[in-house]
Design a protein around this motif. Structure first.
Motif, PDB file in Angstrom:
ATOM      1  N   ILE A 121       0.871  -1.188   0.000  1.00  0.00           N
ATOM      2  CA  ILE A 121       0.000   0.000   0.000  1.00  0.00           C
ATOM      3  C   ILE A 121       0.905   1.235   0.000  1.00  0.00           C
ATOM      4  N   ASN A 122       0.731   2.070  -1.005  1.00  0.00           N
ATOM      5  CA  ASN A 122       1.614   3.244  -1.089  1.00  0.00           C
ATOM      6  C   ASN A 122       1.052   4.433  -0.294  1.00  0.00           C
ATOM      7  N   ASN A 123       1.743   5.557  -0.398  1.00  0.00           N
ATOM      8  CA  ASN A 123       1.357   6.733   0.384  1.00  0.00           C
ATOM      9  C   ASN A 123      -0.022   7.280   0.052  1.00  0.00           C
ATOM     10  N   ASN A 124      -0.521   6.938  -1.141  1.00  0.00           N
ATOM     11  CA  ASN A 124      -1.876   7.375  -1.514  1.00  0.00           C
ATOM     12  C   ASN A 124      -2.911   6.308  -1.205  1.00  0.00           C
ATOM     13  N   ASN A 125      -2.495   5.314  -0.433  1.00  0.00           N
ATOM     14  CA  ASN A 125      -3.340   4.158  -0.111  1.00  0.00           C
ATOM     15  C   ASN A 125      -3.810   3.392  -1.343  1.00  0.00           C
ATOM     16  N   GLU A 126      -2.978   3.405  -2.381  1.00  0.00           N
ATOM     17  CA  GLU A 126      -3.250   2.541  -3.540  1.00  0.00           C
ATOM     18  C   GLU A 126      -2.654   1.174  -3.246  1.00  0.00           C
ATOM     19  N   VAL A 127      -3.375   0.133  -3.702  1.00  0.00           N
ATOM     20  CA  VAL A 127      -2.989  -1.237  -3.352  1.00  0.00           C
ATOM     21  C   VAL A 127      -2.374  -1.953  -4.554  1.00  0.00           C
ATOM     22  N   PHE A 128      -1.235  -2.603  -4.345  1.00  0.00           N
ATOM     23  CA  PHE A 128      -0.550  -3.352  -5.410  1.00  0.00           C
ATOM     24  C   PHE A 128      -0.314  -4.774  -4.918  1.00  0.00           C
ATOM     25  N   THR A 129      -0.598  -5.758  -5.764  1.00  0.00           N
ATOM     26  CA  THR A 129      -0.379  -7.144  -5.319  1.00  0.00           C
ATOM     27  C   THR A 129       0.554  -7.884  -6.280  1.00  0.00           C
ATOM     28  N   THR A 130       1.199  -8.931  -5.765  1.00  0.00           N
ATOM     29  CA  THR A 130       2.036  -9.779  -6.614  1.00  0.00           C
ATOM     30  C   THR A 130       1.140 -10.665  -7.480  1.00  0.00           C
ATOM     31  N   SER A 131       1.751 -11.355  -8.413  1.00  0.00           N
ATOM     32  CA  SER A 131       0.949 -12.122  -9.383  1.00  0.00           C
ATOM     33  C   SER A 131       0.301 -13.365  -8.778  1.00  0.00           C
ATOM     34  N   GLY A 132       0.615 -13.680  -7.518  1.00  0.00           N
ATOM     35  CA  GLY A 132       0.017 -14.864  -6.887  1.00  0.00           C
ATOM     36  C   GLY A 132      -1.418 -14.633  -6.444  1.00  0.00           C
ATOM     37  N   GLU A 133      -1.921 -13.410  -6.595  1.00  0.00           N
ATOM     38  CA  GLU A 133      -3.306 -13.148  -6.186  1.00  0.00           C
ATOM     39  C   GLU A 133      -4.239 -14.041  -6.984  1.00  0.00           C
ATOM     40  N   GLY A 134      -5.142 -14.689  -6.258  1.00  0.00           N
ATOM     41  CA  GLY A 134      -6.043 -15.624  -6.941  1.00  0.00           C
ATOM     42  C   GLY A 134      -5.529 -17.051  -6.847  1.00  0.00           C
ATOM     43  N   LYS A 135      -4.236 -17.191  -6.565  1.00  0.00           N
ATOM     44  CA  LYS A 135      -3.673 -18.551  -6.415  1.00  0.00           C
ATOM     45  C   LYS A 135      -3.446 -18.863  -4.931  1.00  0.00           C
ATOM     46  N   THR A 136      -2.596 -18.062  -4.279  1.00  0.00           N
ATOM     47  CA  THR A 136      -2.339 -18.356  -2.860  1.00  0.00           C
ATOM     48  C   THR A 136      -3.280 -17.578  -1.927  1.00  0.00           C
ATOM     49  N   PHE A 137      -3.886 -16.520  -2.461  1.00  0.00           N
ATOM     50  CA  PHE A 137      -4.819 -15.726  -1.645  1.00  0.00           C
ATOM     51  C   PHE A 137      -5.739 -14.953  -2.579  1.00  0.00           C
TER      52      PHE A 137
END
Ligand code: AMP
Ligand code: MG
Length: 334
Positions: A311-327
């Motif tokens: 989560i960056n300073n603007n509260n934008e959310v970034f995820t790794t490519s495992g989203e949907g697989k491990t979580f």
């Protein structure tokens, strides 16, 4: 409406389930934080659940005694007062030091348990923390280098006046130990929460995933920005908002960049790691926080079965490519 429902389900870790007759939970204040253990397993009696929880809290207290830098005469204390002489340590301490060094190498020194003199200098836990002067930071930096830690069998030597602080990795390690203990005792459905260091065992009784709330950084009301769905995984967050003070409109938090001696000035508010072992999640969340979004992402994409949410300073959310697989992640805000 959806928002309300989701928040309720996060709180289910603590509240909704406590209405269930089958679930037993308890809280304690250990490791400078609130720890909560919830056991849901239907095959274990209430009495047995109580015993397992009590014992889990004891395990936590026991490790706190062994690993805290502020408790006299434990191995960490002996190391930090060894004046360059070697100290023979237990297998547990050795394991923790070796893991710390592994993540120091992997993160190119972003994670470094020899930051202790800097942590002491910043003293962010104190009532009125202040910004240390530059000379003191420079002096403290001289002994900060994980390469000063030498290991021969169980013998550890801290060279050049280095001292260690397990604050960035201990909670993960201890959570893993509690999970191990609960599994060994036949518990297949539980949540261990050491002050936001969440480790889950198995799945919920109805077969669904656990829902862990991801805190909105710097929200005074403990607002949730997203819900992480996981089964049998650890979720660990390193956040600037967890411990900080403000001076002249600037935030000074508790995660120190070992290269500069100052709180890491990255564009991030928090990093959350989803992994099998919490010791890995703990070390990596601190590492990635210091490394920042780009380098942190790159590091995680090269590790199997480990994922991250930045989560960056603007509260934008970034995820790794495992989203949907491990979580999976349910964002509550855009
Ligand atoms: P965490 O909340 O897991 O990110 O850990 C933060 C804690 O780890 C701090 O309160 C310090 O005790 C310690 N720490 C701070 N900076 C670092 C660092 N760069 N490497 C290792 N430990 C650190
Ligand atoms: Mg950590």
């Amino acid at each position: 409406m959806k928002l309300k429902f989701l928040i309720m389900s996060i709180l289910s870790l603590a509240f909704i389930s406590s209405c269930s007759e089958k679930e037993v939970s308890n809280k304690a204040f250990v490791l400078d934080t609130i720890i909560t253990i919830n056991i849901y397993d239907t095959n274990i009696t209430q009495k047995e659940k109580n015993k397992l929880i009590e014992e889990s809290i004891e395990i936590c207290k026991d490790y706190e005694q062994k690993l805290s830098k502020t408790i006299s005469n434990n191995e960490v204390y002996l190391l930090n007062n060894s004046n360059g002489n070697s100290v023979t340590v237990s297998d547990n301490t050795l394991f923790l030091i070796k893991n710390s060094l592994y993540y120091s190498d992997l993160s190119d020194g972003a994670f470094d348990i020899t930051v202790k003199p800097l942590i002491d200098l910043w003293d962010i836990k104190s009532e009125n923390p202040t910004v240390p002067n530059y000379t003191d930071i420079k002096n403290a930096l001289e002994s900060v280098d994980y390469k000063n830690i030498e290991i021969t069998n169980n013998s550890v030597t801290l060279k050049n006046g280095s001292q260690i602080d397990f604050g960035g990795i201990a909670k993960g390690y201890i959570s893993d130990k509690i999970k191990e203990y609960l599994l060994d005792n036949g518990c297949n459905s539980a949540v261990i929460n050491l002050g936001g260091n969440v480790v889950t065992i198995g799945e919920q009784e109805d077969g669904s995933s656990w829902k862990v709330g991801l805190q909105k950084p710097f929200s005074s009301s403990g607002e949730v920005i997203a819900v992480i769905n996981i089964i049998d995984k650890s979720v660990v967050t390193s956040g600037a908002y967890e411990r900080y003070f403000e001076k002249d409109g600037k935030v000074y938090h508790h995660i120190i960049d070992p290269k500069t001696g100052y709180p890491s000035t990255q564009e991030l508010n928090s990093v959350t790691i989803i992994s099998d072992k919490s010791i890995d999640g703990d070390a990596l969340s601190t590492s990635c926080f210091v490394l920042g979004l780009e380098k942190g992402m790159l590091l995680l994409e090269n590790i199997d079965n480990v994922d991250g949410i930045f989560i960056n300073n603007n509260n934008e959310v970034f995820t790794t490519s495992g989203e949907g697989k491990t979580f999976s992640l349910d964002l509550l805000e855009k």
